[in-house]
Design a protein around this motif. Structure first.
Motif, PDB file in Angstrom:
ATOM      1  N   UNK A 150       0.837  -1.192   0.000  1.00  0.00           N
ATOM      2  CA  UNK A 150       0.000   0.000   0.000  1.00  0.00           C
ATOM      3  C   UNK A 150       0.874   1.244   0.000  1.00  0.00           C
ATOM      4  N   UNK A 185       0.525   5.288   1.347  1.00  0.00           N
ATOM      5  CA  UNK A 185      -0.307   6.132   2.199  1.00  0.00           C
ATOM      6  C   UNK A 185       0.321   7.499   2.340  1.00  0.00           C
ATOM      7  N   UNK A 222      -3.934  10.300   5.127  1.00  0.00           N
ATOM      8  CA  UNK A 222      -4.886   9.795   4.136  1.00  0.00           C
ATOM      9  C   UNK A 222      -5.016   8.284   4.221  1.00  0.00           C
ATOM     10  N   UNK A 223      -5.835   7.741   3.325  1.00  0.00           N
ATOM     11  CA  UNK A 223      -6.152   6.321   3.397  1.00  0.00           C
ATOM     12  C   UNK A 223      -5.044   5.462   2.794  1.00  0.00           C
ATOM     13  N   UNK A 224      -5.258   4.168   2.879  1.00  0.00           N
ATOM     14  CA  UNK A 224      -4.341   3.184   2.317  1.00  0.00           C
ATOM     15  C   UNK A 224      -4.749   2.910   0.879  1.00  0.00           C
ATOM     16  N   UNK A 276      -4.103   0.704  -2.339  1.00  0.00           N
ATOM     17  CA  UNK A 276      -3.483  -0.557  -2.715  1.00  0.00           C
ATOM     18  C   UNK A 276      -2.695  -0.391  -4.002  1.00  0.00           C
ATOM     19  N   UNK A 332       3.515   0.717   2.886  1.00  0.00           N
ATOM     20  CA  UNK A 332       3.215  -0.307   3.897  1.00  0.00           C
ATOM     21  C   UNK A 332       3.011  -1.652   3.233  1.00  0.00           C
TER      22      UNK A 332
END
Lengths: 112, 115
Positions: B35, B37, B41-43, B45, B92
């Motif tokens: 991921x 990020x 903010x969001x993850x 993919x 991540x």
């Protein structure tokens, strides 16, 4: 396909309650809830699989509605340690590929 | 449960260079994901790392830019190639067995700054 979270941000005083929602236009296979603190990896809270399911962990609980299109995370009597960003995620399958995708997150700040 | 060791934890790189991020899981897992990020903010993919075959990339991510390896069920690497400042982000890795009622695990992340 990405689950929709609301609200985007919440500010609480210690001891107050909050509800974070995660919804989808289609039934979700499962819902994962995680909390992420600044600069850290997301930490697992709970998973819900079945329509109508409810789960609890100390003062944090969650529900999954019967149609499996909405999940809510309940934070009761919030503590300073609850601050962070909450993400809901869901597993989706496309052909032979399974993956986890995440909502945009809800930022929660608990103040003294 | 699984523990993921991700390294490096942070790096500052020159534009045009490449960085390889490694993730080691302490047990065999079916699925590994990478991921990106942005702070706050969001993850997002990037791809699913498939053991013994080419990774499955999400829309907007390509193999030439983000080559991924997964030689076995416990290890994966992500390379960020020909970096530009726009690649500055947190990367991540995540491991997931896919078994019902089991959680996904995350590495601690790699904070990449491209200058």
């Amino acid at each position: 396909q990405q689950p929709v979270q609301s609200p985007q941000a919440v500010i609480l005083r210690e001891g107050e309650d909050a509800v974070i929602n995660c919804s989808s236009s289609k039934a979700l296979y499962s819902v994962h809830w995680y909390r992420q603190k600044h600069g850290e990896a997301p930490v697992f809270l709970m998973i819900l699989l079945k329509g109508g399911e409810q789960k609890g962990h100390e003062k944090i609980s969650a529900s999954f509605n019967e149609k499996k299109q909405q999940s809510s995370l309940y934070l009761t009597a919030s503590q300073l340690s609850y601050s962070g960003t909450y993400f809901c995620g869901t597993e989706i399958s496309t052909g032979n590929n399974r993956k986890l995708i995440w909502g945009l997150g809800t930022s929660l700040a608990v103040n003294p | 449960s699984a523990v993921i060791s991700q390294k490096p934890s942070r790096d500052i790189c020159q534009r045009g260079t490449s960085l390889t991020i490694q993730c080691q899981v302490d047990s065999q897992v079916t699925m590994m994901f990478w991921y990106r990020q942005q702070p706050g903010q969001s993850l997002t993919l990037i791809a699913t790392a498939n053991q013994g075959s080419e990774a499955t990339y999400e829309s907007g991510f390509v193999i030439d830019k983000f080559p991924i390896s997964r030689p076995n069920l416990t290890f994966s690497t992500l390379t960020v190639s020909n970096m530009s400042p726009e690649d500055s982000s947190i990367y991540l890795c995540s491991a997931y067995t896919g078994t019902l009622n089991t959680e996904a695990f995350f590495g601690q992340g790699t904070r990449l700054t491209v200058v």
